[in-house]
Design a protein around this motif. Structure first.
Motif, PDB file in Angstrom:
ATOM      1  N   LEU A 185       0.810  -1.211   0.000  1.00  0.00           N
ATOM      2  CA  LEU A 185       0.000   0.000   0.000  1.00  0.00           C
ATOM      3  C   LEU A 185       0.848   1.268   0.000  1.00  0.00           C
ATOM      4  CD1 LEU A 185      -2.570  -1.069   2.747  1.00  0.00           C
ATOM      5  CD2 LEU A 185      -3.025  -0.925   0.289  1.00  0.00           C
ATOM      6  N   ALA A 186       2.117   1.141   0.344  1.00  0.00           N
ATOM      7  CA  ALA A 186       2.991   2.302   0.486  1.00  0.00           C
ATOM      8  C   ALA A 186       3.482   2.782  -0.878  1.00  0.00           C
ATOM      9  CB  ALA A 186       4.177   1.961   1.375  1.00  0.00           C
ATOM     10  N   PRO A 187       3.385   4.086  -1.164  1.00  0.00           N
ATOM     11  CA  PRO A 187       3.838   4.589  -2.460  1.00  0.00           C
ATOM     12  C   PRO A 187       5.362   4.673  -2.566  1.00  0.00           C
ATOM     13  CG  PRO A 187       3.030   6.389  -1.105  1.00  0.00           C
ATOM     14  CD  PRO A 187       2.718   5.126  -0.357  1.00  0.00           C
ATOM     15  N   GLU A 188       6.060   4.713  -1.429  1.00  0.00           N
ATOM     16  CA  GLU A 188       7.516   4.847  -1.424  1.00  0.00           C
ATOM     17  C   GLU A 188       8.143   3.656  -0.714  1.00  0.00           C
ATOM     18  OE1 GLU A 188       7.546   9.695  -1.106  1.00  0.00           O
ATOM     19  OE2 GLU A 188       6.849   8.483   0.575  1.00  0.00           O
ATOM     20  N   LYS A 189       8.166   2.534  -1.418  1.00  0.00           N
ATOM     21  CA  LYS A 189       8.568   1.277  -0.782  1.00  0.00           C
ATOM     22  C   LYS A 189      10.040   1.258  -0.370  1.00  0.00           C
ATOM     23  CE  LYS A 189       4.927  -1.364  -3.058  1.00  0.00           C
ATOM     24  NZ  LYS A 189       4.214  -0.127  -3.463  1.00  0.00           N
ATOM     25  N   ARG A 190      10.903   1.884  -1.167  1.00  0.00           N
ATOM     26  CA  ARG A 190      12.309   1.900  -0.774  1.00  0.00           C
ATOM     27  C   ARG A 190      12.474   2.617   0.555  1.00  0.00           C
ATOM     28  NH1 ARG A 190      16.965   4.190  -0.072  1.00  0.00           N
ATOM     29  NH2 ARG A 190      18.891   3.169  -0.804  1.00  0.00           N
ATOM     30  N   GLN A 191      11.743   3.713   0.739  1.00  0.00           N
ATOM     31  CA  GLN A 191      11.819   4.468   1.985  1.00  0.00           C
ATOM     32  C   GLN A 191      11.308   3.632   3.156  1.00  0.00           C
ATOM     33  OE1 GLN A 191      13.255   7.214   2.693  1.00  0.00           O
ATOM     34  NE2 GLN A 191      12.452   7.630   4.749  1.00  0.00           N
ATOM     35  N   LEU A 241      11.415  -6.187  -5.546  1.00  0.00           N
ATOM     36  CA  LEU A 241      11.588  -6.210  -4.098  1.00  0.00           C
ATOM     37  C   LEU A 241      12.994  -6.642  -3.711  1.00  0.00           C
ATOM     38  CD1 LEU A 241       8.174  -7.754  -2.989  1.00  0.00           C
ATOM     39  CD2 LEU A 241       8.962  -5.421  -2.522  1.00  0.00           C
ATOM     40  N   GLU A 242      13.492  -7.673  -4.377  1.00  0.00           N
ATOM     41  CA  GLU A 242      14.852  -8.137  -4.084  1.00  0.00           C
ATOM     42  C   GLU A 242      15.865  -7.035  -4.344  1.00  0.00           C
ATOM     43  OE1 GLU A 242      14.534 -12.962  -4.939  1.00  0.00           O
ATOM     44  OE2 GLU A 242      15.139 -11.587  -6.557  1.00  0.00           O
ATOM     45  N   ALA A 243      15.710  -6.333  -5.448  1.00  0.00           N
ATOM     46  CA  ALA A 243      16.637  -5.255  -5.787  1.00  0.00           C
ATOM     47  C   ALA A 243      16.568  -4.121  -4.768  1.00  0.00           C
ATOM     48  CB  ALA A 243      16.327  -4.721  -7.186  1.00  0.00           C
ATOM     49  N   THR A 244      15.361  -3.800  -4.320  1.00  0.00           N
ATOM     50  CA  THR A 244      15.198  -2.729  -3.338  1.00  0.00           C
ATOM     51  C   THR A 244      15.816  -3.095  -1.998  1.00  0.00           C
ATOM     52  OG1 THR A 244      13.158  -1.974  -4.400  1.00  0.00           O
ATOM     53  CG2 THR A 244      13.515  -1.301  -2.121  1.00  0.00           C
ATOM     54  N   LEU A 245      15.557  -4.285  -1.532  1.00  0.00           N
ATOM     55  CA  LEU A 245      16.114  -4.731  -0.252  1.00  0.00           C
ATOM     56  C   LEU A 245      17.634  -4.771  -0.300  1.00  0.00           C
ATOM     57  CD1 LEU A 245      13.513  -7.529   0.485  1.00  0.00           C
ATOM     58  CD2 LEU A 245      13.903  -5.513   1.915  1.00  0.00           C
ATOM     59  N   GLY A 249      20.510  -2.323   1.808  1.00  0.00           N
ATOM     60  CA  GLY A 249      21.592  -2.864   2.615  1.00  0.00           C
ATOM     61  C   GLY A 249      21.324  -4.196   3.260  1.00  0.00           C
ATOM     62  N   PHE A 250      20.129  -4.732   3.062  1.00  0.00           N
ATOM     63  CA  PHE A 250      19.791  -6.024   3.657  1.00  0.00           C
ATOM     64  C   PHE A 250      20.579  -7.147   2.995  1.00  0.00           C
ATOM     65  CE2 PHE A 250      15.923  -3.757   5.015  1.00  0.00           C
ATOM     66  CZ  PHE A 250      15.811  -4.217   6.322  1.00  0.00           C
TER      67      PHE A 250
END
Length: 292
Positions: A185-191, A241-245, A249-250
């Motif tokens: 639901l979040a528009p800024e998932k990286r944040q 999602l994998e790229a964002t995580l 730094g995860f």
């Protein structure tokens, strides 16, 4: 398509503040109705909520013939019996407790805690020496969750009003971050993931249930605001999602789609089979431990 749909811009690409307003309004209505509405109301329909007639202890538009919605999501009967009535609004798409491996004494943070169901289950896992913090941006949900604290005798649980992209939580104070069908639901998932990373102690972990996109959405879904607030159009692909995580730094990132979730996802919309485009998944990752 909803009468609120705007032409030309997919809902997932619209102004973040407008997106948050739509989500906040929808879940305020759900909280105020005390669970009489389902979180998924006729996606791609007229936006009236018709078709989303299952609520209470059932998940998003779930089929009660297959057991309660929460049981379909992976909760055990003892989980449902352990939490007082009013906390389980049936708004999830999985069970983060099942894979978060919470231990006594840990601090747990729940992103988008709703009326508190997952928080109260987590409180039983971490015990009196542990702590659970739920964060939700909807005042009505936070108020409802706070009322449920006394009903569940959960002195180690607190609820804070705030956005998951700007968490009201200090740096490196959390052992486990959980969430249940909210990050989409979040528009800024990286944040959102950056904030979770900030809040986690070194070696802390992420354990999230959410929906992931498996195929391109039809145009009428991409353009309809109702499809966003109903946990559909905001879903990311596993690769994204994998790229964002990884970028945040995860490490040890593992995203596992759950094929069995098609059973309840296909019930989310009376007009189309959303399981052709969407599936629930477990999302796990770890913040690196401090190197000696």
């Amino acid at each position: 398509m909803s009468e609120n749909a705007e032409s030309g811009t997919p809902v997932s690409e619209r102004d973040p503040d407008e997106t948050r307003r739509l989500v906040r309004e929808r879940y305020a209505d759900i909280a105020s109705s005390s669970g009489d509405e389902s979180c998924c109301s006729d996606v791609g329909g007229d936006g009236s909520g018709e078709g989303g007639d299952r609520g209470g202890d059932e998940s998003c538009c779930s089929d009660s013939s297959a057991g309660t919605g929460s049981e379909q999501l992976g909760y055990a009967e003892e989980d449902l019996e352990a939490v007082a009535e009013g906390a389980d609004l049936g708004l999830g798409c999985g069970n983060p407790k099942a894979f978060a491996d919470m231990s006594p004494g840990e601090t747990v943070l729940d992103l988008g805690s709703g009326a508190g169901f997952d928080c109260f289950l987590a409180a039983r896992e971490v015990g009196d020496d542990g702590r659970v913090v739920g964060v939700d941006m909807t005042p009505e949900m936070v108020s409802k969750a706070r009322e449920n604290v006394s009903k569940n005798d959960a002195s180690n649980v607190e609820f804070r009003l705030g956005e998951i992209s700007h968490l009201p939580v200090a740096d490196e104070t959390v052992d486990v971050v959980i969430s249940n069908c909210v990050v989409n639901l979040a528009p800024e998932k990286r944040q959102v993931f950056a904030e979770a990373y900030r809040a986690l102690r070194p070696g802390g972990r992420l354990a999230i249930s959410d929906v992931v996109q498996t195929a391109p959405f039809p145009e009428e879904v991409r353009m309809d605001p109702d499809s966003l607030t109903a946990c559909v159009a905001g879903a990311s692909t596993v690769d994204a999602l994998e790229a964002t995580l990884d970028d945040v730094g995860f490490e040890a990132v593992e995203i596992e789609p759950k094929s069995e979730s098609t059973e309840f996802i296909r019930e989310w919309d009376a007009e189309r089979d959303l399981s052709e485009y969407l599936v629930s998944a477990t999302i796990e990752a770890r913040k690196p431990a401090v190197r000696e």
